[in-house]
Design a protein around this motif. Structure first.
Motif, PDB file in Angstrom:
ATOM      1  N   MET B 193      31.087  93.771   9.773  1.00  0.00           N
ATOM      2  CA  MET B 193      32.108  93.658   8.986  1.00  0.00           C
ATOM      3  C   MET B 193      31.792  93.432   7.800  1.00  0.00           C
ATOM      4  SD  MET B 193      34.861  92.502  11.503  1.00  0.00           S
ATOM      5  CE  MET B 193      36.230  93.014  10.159  1.00  0.00           C
ATOM      6  N   LEU B 194      30.542  92.461   7.377  1.00  0.00           N
ATOM      7  CA  LEU B 194      30.356  92.293   6.496  1.00  0.00           C
ATOM      8  C   LEU B 194      29.118  93.115   5.674  1.00  0.00           C
ATOM      9  CD1 LEU B 194      30.503  89.691   5.070  1.00  0.00           C
ATOM     10  CD2 LEU B 194      28.315  89.174   6.026  1.00  0.00           C
ATOM     11  N   ALA B 195      28.664  93.785   6.353  1.00  0.00           N
ATOM     12  CA  ALA B 195      28.055  95.201   5.982  1.00  0.00           C
ATOM     13  C   ALA B 195      29.093  96.121   5.218  1.00  0.00           C
ATOM     14  CB  ALA B 195      26.708  95.944   6.852  1.00  0.00           C
ATOM     15  N   PHE B 196      30.407  96.101   6.340  1.00  0.00           N
ATOM     16  CA  PHE B 196      30.582  97.195   5.400  1.00  0.00           C
ATOM     17  C   PHE B 196      31.211  97.044   4.709  1.00  0.00           C
ATOM     18  CE2 PHE B 196      35.361  98.858   6.253  1.00  0.00           C
ATOM     19  CZ  PHE B 196      34.688 100.629   6.415  1.00  0.00           C
ATOM     20  N   THR B 197      32.060  96.043   4.734  1.00  0.00           N
ATOM     21  CA  THR B 197      32.531  95.322   3.027  1.00  0.00           C
ATOM     22  C   THR B 197      32.302  95.781   1.869  1.00  0.00           C
ATOM     23  OG1 THR B 197      33.543  93.262   4.807  1.00  0.00           O
ATOM     24  CG2 THR B 197      33.969  93.749   2.424  1.00  0.00           C
ATOM     25  N   LEU B 198      30.323  95.062   2.379  1.00  0.00           N
ATOM     26  CA  LEU B 198      29.924  95.049   1.024  1.00  0.00           C
ATOM     27  C   LEU B 198      28.934  96.355   0.451  1.00  0.00           C
ATOM     28  CD1 LEU B 198      26.958  92.099   2.084  1.00  0.00           C
ATOM     29  CD2 LEU B 198      28.361  92.494   0.308  1.00  0.00           C
ATOM     30  N   SER B 199      28.877  96.978   1.199  1.00  0.00           N
ATOM     31  CA  SER B 199      28.777  98.320   1.354  1.00  0.00           C
ATOM     32  C   SER B 199      29.582  99.237   0.410  1.00  0.00           C
ATOM     33  CB  SER B 199      28.607  99.737   2.665  1.00  0.00           C
ATOM     34  OG  SER B 199      28.494 101.077   2.562  1.00  0.00           O
ATOM     35  N   LEU B 200      31.111  98.746   0.948  1.00  0.00           N
ATOM     36  CA  LEU B 200      32.736  99.422   0.352  1.00  0.00           C
ATOM     37  C   LEU B 200      32.534  99.400  -1.646  1.00  0.00           C
ATOM     38  CD1 LEU B 200      34.408 100.722   2.271  1.00  0.00           C
ATOM     39  CD2 LEU B 200      36.068  98.672   1.676  1.00  0.00           C
ATOM     40  N   ASP B 201      31.875  98.047  -1.538  1.00  0.00           N
ATOM     41  CA  ASP B 201      32.531  97.911  -2.649  1.00  0.00           C
ATOM     42  C   ASP B 201      30.996  97.688  -3.859  1.00  0.00           C
ATOM     43  OD1 ASP B 201      33.106  94.127  -2.387  1.00  0.00           O
ATOM     44  OD2 ASP B 201      31.057  95.383  -2.645  1.00  0.00           O
ATOM     45  N   ILE B 241      43.195  97.037  -1.384  1.00  0.00           N
ATOM     46  CA  ILE B 241      43.421  95.644  -1.302  1.00  0.00           C
ATOM     47  C   ILE B 241      44.469  95.492   0.743  1.00  0.00           C
ATOM     48  CG2 ILE B 241      44.815  93.823  -1.871  1.00  0.00           C
ATOM     49  CD1 ILE B 241      44.351  93.999  -4.218  1.00  0.00           C
ATOM     50  N   THR B 242      45.421  96.377   0.697  1.00  0.00           N
ATOM     51  CA  THR B 242      46.534  96.714   1.896  1.00  0.00           C
ATOM     52  C   THR B 242      45.632  96.743   2.926  1.00  0.00           C
ATOM     53  OG1 THR B 242      47.969  97.980  -0.060  1.00  0.00           O
ATOM     54  CG2 THR B 242      48.376  97.431   3.004  1.00  0.00           C
ATOM     55  N   ILE B 243      44.637  97.190   2.852  1.00  0.00           N
ATOM     56  CA  ILE B 243      43.748  98.195   4.254  1.00  0.00           C
ATOM     57  C   ILE B 243      42.019  96.623   3.919  1.00  0.00           C
ATOM     58  CG2 ILE B 243      41.611  99.101   5.252  1.00  0.00           C
ATOM     59  CD1 ILE B 243      42.222 102.006   3.257  1.00  0.00           C
ATOM     60  N   VAL B 244      42.387  95.743   3.469  1.00  0.00           N
ATOM     61  CA  VAL B 244      41.434  94.572   4.332  1.00  0.00           C
ATOM     62  C   VAL B 244      42.825  93.260   4.222  1.00  0.00           C
ATOM     63  CG1 VAL B 244      40.285  93.131   2.782  1.00  0.00           C
ATOM     64  CG2 VAL B 244      39.625  95.033   1.780  1.00  0.00           C
ATOM     65  N   VAL B 248      41.312  91.804   7.778  1.00  0.00           N
ATOM     66  CA  VAL B 248      41.392  89.896   7.955  1.00  0.00           C
ATOM     67  C   VAL B 248      42.913  89.180   8.639  1.00  0.00           C
ATOM     68  CG1 VAL B 248      41.780  88.038   6.452  1.00  0.00           C
ATOM     69  CG2 VAL B 248      40.681  90.354   5.657  1.00  0.00           C
ATOM     70  N   ILE B 249      43.973  89.858   8.870  1.00  0.00           N
ATOM     71  CA  ILE B 249      45.112  89.236   9.414  1.00  0.00           C
ATOM     72  C   ILE B 249      44.923  89.611  11.344  1.00  0.00           C
ATOM     73  CG2 ILE B 249      47.463  88.923  10.276  1.00  0.00           C
ATOM     74  CD1 ILE B 249      48.217  89.764   6.851  1.00  0.00           C
ATOM     75  N   ALA B 250      44.407  90.596  11.367  1.00  0.00           N
ATOM     76  CA  ALA B 250      44.235  91.684  12.283  1.00  0.00           C
ATOM     77  C   ALA B 250      43.193  90.432  13.225  1.00  0.00           C
ATOM     78  CB  ALA B 250      43.882  92.219  12.500  1.00  0.00           C
ATOM     79  N   ALA B 251      41.926  90.073  11.820  1.00  0.00           N
ATOM     80  CA  ALA B 251      41.061  89.544  13.375  1.00  0.00           C
ATOM     81  C   ALA B 251      41.820  88.457  13.313  1.00  0.00           C
ATOM     82  CB  ALA B 251      40.110  89.274  12.091  1.00  0.00           C
ATOM     83  N   SER B 252      42.945  87.307  12.305  1.00  0.00           N
ATOM     84  CA  SER B 252      42.771  85.727  12.419  1.00  0.00           C
ATOM     85  C   SER B 252      43.968  86.246  13.703  1.00  0.00           C
ATOM     86  CB  SER B 252      43.436  85.819  11.229  1.00  0.00           C
ATOM     87  OG  SER B 252      44.641  86.238  11.104  1.00  0.00           O
ATOM     88  N   LEU B 253      44.641  87.086  13.930  1.00  0.00           N
ATOM     89  CA  LEU B 253      45.574  86.972  14.771  1.00  0.00           C
ATOM     90  C   LEU B 253      44.733  87.043  16.409  1.00  0.00           C
ATOM     91  CD1 LEU B 253      48.810  89.082  13.828  1.00  0.00           C
ATOM     92  CD2 LEU B 253      48.779  86.803  14.344  1.00  0.00           C
TER      93      LEU B 253
END
Lengths: 383, 272
Positions: B193-201, B241-244, B248-253
Motif C-alpha cells: 500500500m505504501l508503494a502504491f501510494t508513493l507511485s500514485l503521487d 482524497i475520497t478514495i484515499v 484509510v477508514i476501511a483499514a482502521s475499521l
C-alpha cells in the motif's frame, strides 16, 4: 529443605547396565563450535530405546545445542550422531524421524488446533481420512477434543502446551525431543504435567529426550540424567545415583542442597575413607572405598537432611560430628532448615522434618548444638 | 481525561487540525464551485465533475497512473520482500553492507537525483522511454520502503515457527509459503500500500523517466496548473482524497475489528 523427589522405580529397566544392549541414539565425539565459542566439546553419549533421558545443566552449558543437533537444526562441527546405527549428520530436519516440542511451543498462529496437529501428517502425505482419525486420537490423548476448532491464541498456556505435545507426537517419531517443555507453566500445573509426561512416555513406549535446567523436573521424569557443564557431560546416572553419589562437587552442588566440607585424605582404601578437615576441625569417616593418596585434597559432601541435630553431645565427638550454634532457622512447613554456625565461622545446613505441629521449637536460635551423621550419610569427592 | 483539557490544549488541537485540513476542506468546497475562477464562489454546482468525465486526456492519465501504481507496487513488494529476507536471514555475507546501502539509498536520495540518474541510465542503454521506464523507476524507488516495513516484521518473527514446520517434515521452500508468508502478510500488504501510494503521487521521478504517451495524473495536473487552475483540478483532487480516505477508514475499521476479536478470544481462553 524439601529433598527433590527421586525418580520412582517403575520397572526393572536399565539397558545402560547391559553391555550387550544396542544404543538407540549415540553421540560419538561430537563437537560443536559457533565461531570461537565451543558449545559442545568432544561429547559421547548413548541413549537406549524407550528411555526417558534428561539433559540437565545451567543455561549455556550446551544441552540445547546437543538436542538441536539431534533434531537437525544444527550440524556438529566434528563427530557423528547415530540413530539406530545410522548416521544422521547431513540429513535435514524435515527428513529426520525425530520430532521436537519447542520451548515457545511454536504453534502456528494462523491455524486451528486440529490443523496444527494435522500439519506433520499432511506433509507426510497421509490420506485425509487417516489424518482425521489420527488428529482425533491425539486430541483425545491430550484431552482437548472440544478445542479442535480454536486458534492457539484462544487457548490458555496449559492448553497450548498440550497442543504442542500432541502435534509433536502425531507423526509417531522415533525420538521425541522436549526443549524445556514445561518452563512456561506455573508450579502446580508443571508438577501435574510432569507425571502426565511420564505416563505418556511409558504407555507409548517411545524414547523421550528432555532438556531442562530444572533439577526437580529432571529427577521426576527421567530414567537417566546427564548433568552438563561448559559443553561436557559431568555425570550420567539415574536420578537416585546423581543425588546420592554425585561424582564431583559440581554435580553435588547443582542437584539439591548440599554441605561441602574441605579436607585432606588421612587414610583411604578398602576399609573406608578418613578425612581430616582442618578448617572445620572435624574428622570424617565413611565406608566409601576411595582411590586417593594420603594428603590429597578432598571434599566431604553431605545433604542437609542426612545431618542429625541435637543439643546433647554424641558418644564420640571426635568423629563425624561438629559443634556449633544455631544461627538461622527457616521454617518451610514440612521441614525446618537450620543454619548452624561453627566456631571457625563456616555455616552448615541441616534440616529437620516437622513431624508434629510446631508449637515450640525443641532447638531454637543461639542454642549450642551438635551435628552428627552416620558413616554412609555422605560422600567424599576428589574433584 | 476531560478535566485536563485546558484552553491551551483545545486551541493547539484546533490550530493543528486547521493547519492540516483547512487546505483540503477549501479544495473540496471549491470543487463544487459554479464559477470558472477557483477563488471566487459562484454557487453550488457539479459541472466540473461532469466536465472531468468528458476530459479524455485527464481520464487517460488517471488510468495510466493506476496501472503504473498497481504494477510497480506489486513488483516492488516482491523484490522488497526478497531483499528484507536476505537482510534478516542470510546473516553476514560478502557485500552485505553494500547491498543494504543500495537498498536504502532511494530512501534518503533526493527524488531529483534518483530521477536524473535513472534517466541517464535509460538514455545510455537506449530504451524507449514511456510506461515501462516509469514502472521500473517507481519499482526502484518504492522497493526500499517495502524492504524496511517487511524487515521490521521479520526481525521479530519467531524462527522456531519455521523450525517447527521443518521438524514436521515441511521442506524450506514450502515452509516459506505456508508458514512465513501468511504470518508476515500484514507487513507485506502494508508495504504494498505504501508503494502504491508513493507511485500514485510521484511527480518528479515520473517526469524524468517518462516518454511520449505515458503522462501520469500528477504530471497532467501539474502541467494544467501552469496554464491556470480550473475547478476541474479541484474535482479530480476531491475524488483522489475520497478514495484515499475510504482506504484509510476501511483499514482502521478492519484493525479495530481484529483487536476486538482478539480481546474476545483472550477472554474466552481465560475462561478455559
Amino acid at each position: 529443605m524439601v529433598g527433590p523427589a527421586i525418580g520412582p522405580v517403575r520397572r526393572a529397566f536399565a539397558p545402560w547396565n547391559d553391555p550387550s544392549a544396542k544404543p538407540f541414539i549415540e553421540f560419538r565425539n561430537v563437537t560443536k563450535r559457533f565461531g570461537d565459542f565451543v558449545a559442545v566439546k568432544d561429547l559421547s553419549l548413548k541413549i537406549y530405546e524407550r528411555e526417558f533421558f534428561a539433559l540437565l545443566g545451567p543455561s549455556g552449558c550446551g544441552k540445547t545445542t546437543l538436542m538441536r543437533m539431534l533434531g537437525g537444526f544444527d550440524e556438529p562441527t566434528e563427530g557423528s550422531i547415530l540413530l539406530e546405527g545410522k548416521d544422521l549428520v547431513g540429513i535435514p530436519p524435515y527428513r529426520r524421524p525425530t520430532n521436537m516440542m519447542f520451548q515457545s511451543y511454536a504453534l502456528f498462529p494462523h491455524m486451528t488446533v486440529a490443523d496444527n496437529i494435522a500439519f506433520g501428517l499432511k506433509q507426510a502425505g497421509m490420506p485425509k481420512a487417516d489424518i482425521q482419525s489420527r488428529v482425533d486420537e491425539m486430541l483425545a490423548l491430550v484431552k482437548l477434543e472440544k478445542f479442535a476448532r480454536r486458534k492457539p491464541h484462544q487457548l490458555s498456556g496449559g492448553q497450548r502446551q498440550r497442543v504442542a505435545l500432541a502435534r509433536s507426537l502425531a507423526k509417531k517419531p522415533k525420538v521425541l525431543l522436549l526443549d524445556e517443555p514445561l518452563g512456561a507453566l506455573d508450579k502446580k500445573l508443571r508438577e501435574e504435567t510432569q507425571f502426565e509426561l511420564m505416563d505418556l512416555q511409558m504407555n507409548l513406549g517411545m524414547t523421550f529426550l528432555i532438556v531442562t535446567h530444572d533439577q526437580e523436573e529432571a529427577m521426576t521424569v527421567a530414567d537417566r540424567i546427564a548433568v552438563m557443564n561448559n559443553g561436557v557431560i559431568v555425570q550420567v546416572a539415574t536420578p537416585a545415583e546423581i543425588y546420592e553419589q554425585p561424582n564431583s562437587r559440581y554435580v553435588a552442588d547443582f542437584i539439591g542442597d548440599i554441605n561441602l566440607i574441605e579436607g585432606k585424605v588421612a587414610s583411604a582404601g578398602e576399609g573406608g575413607t578418613r578425612l581430616a578437615c582442618a578448617a572445620t576441625g572435624a574428622t570424617v569417616e565413611t565406608n566409601q572405598t576411595l582411590t586417593a593418596a594420603i594428603g590429597d585434597e578432598a571434599w566431604f559432601a553431605i545433604r542437609p537432611e542426612k545431618m542429625r541435630i541435637s543439643r546433647d553431645a554424641p558418644a564420640d565427638p571426635a568423629v563425624n560430628a561438629l559443634a556449633g550454634e544455631v544461627w538461622d532457622i527457616g521454617y518451610l512447613g514440612d521441614v525446618s532448615i537450620y543454619h548452624v554456625r561453627l566456631p571457625t565461622g563456616a555455616t552448615v545446613k541441616a534440616t529437620i522434618t516437622n513431624a508434629t505441629r510446631l508449637v515450640e521449637r525443641p532447638i531454637s536460635w543461639e542454642d549450642k548444638v551438635w551435628l552428627t551423621w552416620s558413616r554412609d550419610a555422605g560422600v567424599v569427592l576428589t574433584r | 481525561m476531560r478535566k485536563g483539557q485546558s484552553w491551551f490544549n483545545t486551541t493547539s488541537v484546533a490550530l493543528g487540525f486547521a493547519f492540516l485540513y483547512a487546505p483540503i476542506v477549501i479544495l473540496v468546497i471549491y470543487s463544487f464551485n459554479d464559477s470558472k475562477l477557483v477563488t471566487v464562489w459562484g454557487g453550488f454546482s457539479t459541472r466540473w465533475y461532469v466536465e472531468l468525465l468528458n476530459d479524455q486526456a485527464m481520464l487517460d492519465a488517471a488510468w495510466i497512473t493506476l496501472r503504473l501504481a498497481l504494477l510497480s507496487a506489486t513488483m516492488a513488494t516482491i523484490l522488497g520482500t526478497l531483499a528484507a529476507i536476505t537482510m534478516v536471514r542470510f546473516g553476514r555475507f560478502l557485500g552485505r553492507s553494500l547491498f543494504s546501502g543500495m537498498i536504502y539509498a532511494p530512501l534518503v536520495m533526493p527524488d531529483v537525483i534518483t530521477g536524473l540518474s535513472l534517466l541517464l541510465l535509460f538514455v545510455s542503454i537506449d530504451i524507449d522511454r514511456g510506461f515501462w521506464t516509469v514502472t521500473l523507476a517507481h519499482t526502484t524507488l518504492t522497493m526500499c520502503f517495502v524492504a524496511v516495513v517487511v524487515q521490521s516484521r521479520l526481525v521479530v518473527f519467531d524462527r522456531s515457527l519455521e523450525e517447527a514446520a521443518l521438524d514436521l517434515g515441511c521442506p524450506p521452500f514450502k515452509t516459506f509459503f505456508v508458514i512465513t508468508l501468511p504470518l508476515i502478510l500484514p507487513a507485506v500488504v502494508a508495504g504494498w500500500m505504501l508503494a502504491f501510494t508513493l507511485s500514485l503521487d510521484d511527480l518528479v521521478i515520473a517526469s524524468f523517466t517518462t516518454g511520449p504517451g505515458a503522462t501520469t495524473l500528477p504530471m497532467k495536473i501539474f502541467s494544467q496548473v501552469k496554464f491556470g487552475v480550473t475547478p476541474e483540478i479541484n474535482a479530480i483532487s476531491t475524488i483522489l482524497i475520497t478514495i484515499v480516505a475510504i482506504g484509510v477508514i476501511a483499514a482502521s475499521l478492519f484493525n479495530k475489528r481484529r483487536e476486538v476479536e482478539r480481546q474476545k478470544a483472550e477472554r474466552l481462553a481465560m475462561q478455559g
